[in-house]
Design a protein around this motif. Structure first.
Motif, PDB file in Angstrom:
ATOM      1  N   ASP A  47      -7.382  38.149 -29.108  1.00  0.00           N
ATOM      2  CA  ASP A  47      -7.870  39.480 -29.474  1.00  0.00           C
ATOM      3  C   ASP A  47      -8.134  39.587 -30.969  1.00  0.00           C
ATOM      4  OD1 ASP A  47      -8.169  42.499 -28.780  1.00  0.00           O
ATOM      5  OD2 ASP A  47      -6.765  42.456 -30.467  1.00  0.00           O
ATOM      6  N   VAL A  48      -7.276  38.978 -31.807  1.00  0.00           N
ATOM      7  CA  VAL A  48      -7.491  39.004 -33.249  1.00  0.00           C
ATOM      8  C   VAL A  48      -8.834  38.379 -33.599  1.00  0.00           C
ATOM      9  CG1 VAL A  48      -6.754  37.964 -35.438  1.00  0.00           C
ATOM     10  CG2 VAL A  48      -5.088  39.120 -33.999  1.00  0.00           C
ATOM     11  N   ASP A  49      -9.126  37.221 -32.996  1.00  0.00           N
ATOM     12  CA  ASP A  49     -10.413  36.561 -33.264  1.00  0.00           C
ATOM     13  C   ASP A  49     -11.579  37.462 -32.858  1.00  0.00           C
ATOM     14  OD1 ASP A  49      -9.088  34.337 -34.208  1.00  0.00           O
ATOM     15  OD2 ASP A  49      -9.186  33.246 -32.308  1.00  0.00           O
ATOM     16  N   HIS A  50     -11.448  38.097 -31.701  1.00  0.00           N
ATOM     17  CA  HIS A  50     -12.507  38.985 -31.225  1.00  0.00           C
ATOM     18  C   HIS A  50     -12.673  40.181 -32.158  1.00  0.00           C
ATOM     19  CE1 HIS A  50     -14.963  41.405 -28.508  1.00  0.00           C
ATOM     20  NE2 HIS A  50     -14.114  42.401 -28.717  1.00  0.00           N
ATOM     21  N   TRP A  51     -11.558  40.770 -32.589  1.00  0.00           N
ATOM     22  CA  TRP A  51     -11.622  41.957 -33.453  1.00  0.00           C
ATOM     23  C   TRP A  51     -12.212  41.617 -34.813  1.00  0.00           C
ATOM     24  CZ3 TRP A  51      -8.789  43.642 -37.912  1.00  0.00           C
ATOM     25  CH2 TRP A  51      -8.969  45.002 -38.218  1.00  0.00           C
ATOM     26  N   LEU A  52     -11.864  40.469 -35.374  1.00  0.00           N
ATOM     27  CA  LEU A  52     -12.431  40.063 -36.657  1.00  0.00           C
ATOM     28  C   LEU A  52     -13.941  39.875 -36.560  1.00  0.00           C
ATOM     29  CD1 LEU A  52      -9.708  37.533 -37.860  1.00  0.00           C
ATOM     30  CD2 LEU A  52     -10.170  39.793 -38.827  1.00  0.00           C
ATOM     31  N   ARG A  53     -14.403  39.349 -35.424  1.00  0.00           N
ATOM     32  CA  ARG A  53     -15.854  39.220 -35.221  1.00  0.00           C
ATOM     33  C   ARG A  53     -16.496  40.596 -35.073  1.00  0.00           C
ATOM     34  NH1 ARG A  53     -14.212  34.941 -31.870  1.00  0.00           N
ATOM     35  NH2 ARG A  53     -14.437  36.280 -30.018  1.00  0.00           N
ATOM     36  N   ALA A  54     -15.858  41.469 -34.309  1.00  0.00           N
ATOM     37  CA  ALA A  54     -16.425  42.794 -34.050  1.00  0.00           C
ATOM     38  C   ALA A  54     -16.535  43.630 -35.319  1.00  0.00           C
ATOM     39  CB  ALA A  54     -15.579  43.534 -33.010  1.00  0.00           C
ATOM     40  N   THR A  55     -15.590  43.466 -36.234  1.00  0.00           N
ATOM     41  CA  THR A  55     -15.613  44.235 -37.477  1.00  0.00           C
ATOM     42  C   THR A  55     -16.418  43.550 -38.577  1.00  0.00           C
ATOM     43  OG1 THR A  55     -13.533  43.186 -38.191  1.00  0.00           O
ATOM     44  CG2 THR A  55     -13.377  45.317 -37.030  1.00  0.00           C
ATOM     45  N   GLY A  56     -16.812  42.316 -38.353  1.00  0.00           N
ATOM     46  CA  GLY A  56     -17.560  41.579 -39.367  1.00  0.00           C
ATOM     47  C   GLY A  56     -16.697  40.909 -40.413  1.00  0.00           C
ATOM     48  N   LEU A  57     -15.379  41.026 -40.288  1.00  0.00           N
ATOM     49  CA  LEU A  57     -14.513  40.413 -41.296  1.00  0.00           C
ATOM     50  C   LEU A  57     -14.551  38.895 -41.241  1.00  0.00           C
ATOM     51  CD1 LEU A  57     -11.276  42.616 -41.444  1.00  0.00           C
ATOM     52  CD2 LEU A  57     -13.270  42.639 -42.942  1.00  0.00           C
ATOM     53  N   ASP A  58     -14.828  38.332 -40.065  1.00  0.00           N
ATOM     54  CA  ASP A  58     -14.867  36.867 -39.985  1.00  0.00           C
ATOM     55  C   ASP A  58     -16.040  36.287 -40.760  1.00  0.00           C
ATOM     56  OD1 ASP A  58     -16.921  37.636 -38.288  1.00  0.00           O
ATOM     57  OD2 ASP A  58     -16.489  36.079 -36.805  1.00  0.00           O
ATOM     58  N   GLY A  59     -16.996  37.123 -41.150  1.00  0.00           N
ATOM     59  CA  GLY A  59     -18.113  36.657 -41.958  1.00  0.00           C
ATOM     60  C   GLY A  59     -17.842  36.698 -43.449  1.00  0.00           C
ATOM     61  N   GLU A  60     -16.717  37.274 -43.839  1.00  0.00           N
ATOM     62  CA  GLU A  60     -16.354  37.317 -45.249  1.00  0.00           C
ATOM     63  C   GLU A  60     -15.929  35.920 -45.711  1.00  0.00           C
ATOM     64  OE1 GLU A  60     -16.164  40.486 -47.282  1.00  0.00           O
ATOM     65  OE2 GLU A  60     -17.619  40.733 -45.672  1.00  0.00           O
ATOM     66  N   PRO A  61     -16.227  35.529 -46.958  1.00  0.00           N
ATOM     67  CA  PRO A  61     -15.902  34.176 -47.427  1.00  0.00           C
ATOM     68  C   PRO A  61     -14.434  33.820 -47.274  1.00  0.00           C
ATOM     69  CG  PRO A  61     -17.318  35.309 -49.012  1.00  0.00           C
ATOM     70  CD  PRO A  61     -16.916  36.333 -47.997  1.00  0.00           C
ATOM     71  N   GLY A  62     -14.172  32.696 -46.630  1.00  0.00           N
ATOM     72  CA  GLY A  62     -12.819  32.160 -46.529  1.00  0.00           C
ATOM     73  C   GLY A  62     -11.932  32.789 -45.485  1.00  0.00           C
ATOM     74  N   VAL A  63     -12.379  33.820 -44.790  1.00  0.00           N
ATOM     75  CA  VAL A  63     -11.499  34.539 -43.872  1.00  0.00           C
ATOM     76  C   VAL A  63     -11.107  33.677 -42.670  1.00  0.00           C
ATOM     77  CG1 VAL A  63     -11.408  36.431 -42.201  1.00  0.00           C
ATOM     78  CG2 VAL A  63     -12.132  36.867 -44.549  1.00  0.00           C
ATOM     79  N   THR A  64     -12.055  33.009 -42.065  1.00  0.00           N
ATOM     80  CA  THR A  64     -11.742  32.205 -40.876  1.00  0.00           C
ATOM     81  C   THR A  64     -10.708  31.137 -41.192  1.00  0.00           C
ATOM     82  OG1 THR A  64     -13.946  32.585 -39.954  1.00  0.00           O
ATOM     83  CG2 THR A  64     -12.715  30.708 -39.108  1.00  0.00           C
ATOM     84  N   ALA A  65     -10.879  30.440 -42.313  1.00  0.00           N
ATOM     85  CA  ALA A  65      -9.908  29.413 -42.698  1.00  0.00           C
ATOM     86  C   ALA A  65      -8.547  30.030 -42.998  1.00  0.00           C
ATOM     87  CB  ALA A  65     -10.420  28.648 -43.921  1.00  0.00           C
ATOM     88  N   MET A  66      -8.549  31.175 -43.679  1.00  0.00           N
ATOM     89  CA  MET A  66      -7.290  31.820 -44.010  1.00  0.00           C
ATOM     90  C   MET A  66      -6.534  32.255 -42.767  1.00  0.00           C
ATOM     91  SD  MET A  66      -5.730  35.018 -44.247  1.00  0.00           S
ATOM     92  CE  MET A  66      -7.022  36.230 -44.447  1.00  0.00           C
ATOM     93  N   ILE A  67      -7.236  32.812 -41.789  1.00  0.00           N
ATOM     94  CA  ILE A  67      -6.583  33.259 -40.553  1.00  0.00           C
ATOM     95  C   ILE A  67      -5.964  32.082 -39.808  1.00  0.00           C
ATOM     96  CG2 ILE A  67      -7.005  34.242 -38.264  1.00  0.00           C
ATOM     97  CD1 ILE A  67      -6.835  36.335 -40.455  1.00  0.00           C
ATOM     98  N   SER A  68      -6.633  30.938 -39.832  1.00  0.00           N
ATOM     99  CA  SER A  68      -6.075  29.754 -39.157  1.00  0.00           C
ATOM    100  C   SER A  68      -4.804  29.273 -39.846  1.00  0.00           C
ATOM    101  CB  SER A  68      -7.111  28.626 -39.108  1.00  0.00           C
ATOM    102  OG  SER A  68      -7.321  28.070 -40.404  1.00  0.00           O
ATOM    103  N   LEU A  69      -4.669  29.555 -41.138  1.00  0.00           N
ATOM    104  CA  LEU A  69      -3.479  29.150 -41.888  1.00  0.00           C
ATOM    105  C   LEU A  69      -2.351  30.167 -41.793  1.00  0.00           C
ATOM    106  CD1 LEU A  69      -5.093  27.758 -45.182  1.00  0.00           C
ATOM    107  CD2 LEU A  69      -4.140  26.441 -43.289  1.00  0.00           C
ATOM    108  N   THR A  70      -2.668  31.414 -41.466  1.00  0.00           N
ATOM    109  CA  THR A  70      -1.646  32.465 -41.473  1.00  0.00           C
ATOM    110  C   THR A  70      -1.180  32.888 -40.082  1.00  0.00           C
ATOM    111  OG1 THR A  70      -3.388  34.140 -41.633  1.00  0.00           O
ATOM    112  CG2 THR A  70      -2.363  33.431 -43.689  1.00  0.00           C
ATOM    113  N   ARG A  71      -2.005  32.684 -39.052  1.00  0.00           N
ATOM    114  CA  ARG A  71      -1.613  32.954 -37.661  1.00  0.00           C
ATOM    115  C   ARG A  71      -1.032  34.361 -37.472  1.00  0.00           C
ATOM    116  NH1 ARG A  71       1.568  27.175 -36.712  1.00  0.00           N
ATOM    117  NH2 ARG A  71      -0.269  25.826 -36.932  1.00  0.00           N
TER     118      ARG A  71
END
Length: 335
Positions: A47-71
């Protein structure tokens, strides 16, 4: 040279030297709350992955990598193992949002502090006035605010917004401290850290997770407020232990262990040991006050305090293995 008068050494039981910072922390930290995790964790992670895509936050620089490191969903799972699937998703989304927001505020505040003000002002306007967002971060916050209002009572949602505003203001104080020409004193460091912890905005969700509303007498009991502060401090200071190596290399200042290192001019393992002692006193005070107030609480009141304890437990077990703090598990961290 360490100037503290406390006799500290980085040793495990039996005199065996600790091999890593994680081992040192595990040996010395008082953790009375056993490891638990939610059965809804994998659902919350998706759900977190889906919500980040829906809000556009996953397109912000470095966010996808950071989320994978912070869980974020893992932290939510460890903190709130008894929450229903809906509350857990909301907790995980908010954790993910705060990670993104905190990292952005840290980067902007350090290098372009003037640009931090519009970002923070947008957040305050959304939380205080229900203003329309103008950025992806603002849109994500407005969406969280909407979800909180839908799931929580009006009073709980108001407390969520109030504590979230306090968190936003804390990031401004952190930026001031980071750009000050001389290191901040320990007392100021811990004061700022208590604001930027971002833990107390989750406590209204702990309220909402209970079968019944807490009474005003429970919620506003003097000991309950003290428990809230103790749990939030312990919950954020524990990750400070594990993140100290990363933050020291990055030149960060607002960290409990690094504050002890600056105050006592001592090696990091000694500073971590001193910080652990402070955390242990805080956790034991939490246990003592919880025992003192427990008989006055309803089942929902007990569940609420257990939710606070869950943040202490969850932040510890999450910090031990999260990739973001992997440096603490290396022998080099003790050098």
């Amino acid at each position: 040279m360490c100037t503290t008068h406390e006799d500290v050494s980085a040793v495990a039981p039996g005199g065996t030297p600790a091999a890593t910072l994680v081992e040192l922390i595990d040996t010395q930290l008082h953790m009375p709350f056993p490891f638990r995790r939610s059965p809804h964790e994998s659902e919350a992670a998706a759900d977190v992955d889906h919500w980040l895509r829906a809000t556009g936050l996953d397109g912000e620089p470095g966010v996808t990598a950071m989320i994978s490191l912070t869980r974020p969903a893992e932290l939510a799972s460890y903190n709130s193992p008894d929450a229903d699937a809906g509350i857990l998703r909301l907790v995980a989304r908010q954790i993910a949002y705060q990670f993104v927001y905190d990292d952005r505020a840290e980067e902007v505040g350090r290098h372009r502090p003037g640009e931090l003000l519009p970002m923070l002002c947008e957040s305050i306007a959304i939380l205080r006035d229900g203003a329309a967002p103008s950025t992806p971060l603002g849109g994500a916050l407005a969406d969280l605010h909407r979800q909180v209002r839908e799931r929580c009572t009006p009073a709980q949602a108001a407390r969520w917004a109030d504590r979230s505003r306090e968190y936003v203001h804390g990031l401004l104080y952190e930026a001031v401290a980071q750009t000050h020409p001389s290191p901040v004193r320990s007392g100021i460091c811990t004061s700022v850290r208590s604001l930027t912890a971002g833990v107390e905005p989750f406590y209204p969700l702990c309220e909402a997770a209970q079968p019944d509303e807490l009474t005003d007498r429970e919620l506003h009991h003097p000991l309950m407020r003290h428990l809230s502060r103790l749990s939030a401090d312990a919950a954020v200071w524990i990750p400070d232990l594990f993140s100290a190596v990363k933050e020291q290399r990055a030149g960060e200042l607002i960290n409990l262990a690094l504050a002890y290192q600056r105050a006592h001019l001592c090696p990091l393992p000694v500073a971590v040991t001193l910080a652990v002692r402070r955390i242990n006193r805080t956790i034991r005070e939490f246990e003592r006050l919880y025992e003192e107030i427990a008989q006055e609480l309803s089942p929902s009141g007990v569940g609420y305090v257990e939710g606070m304890a869950g943040w202490i437990r969850g932040c510890y077990y999450w910090s031990r293995t999260v990739p973001r703090y992997a440096d603490a598990g290396t022998a080099a961290a003790l050098e």
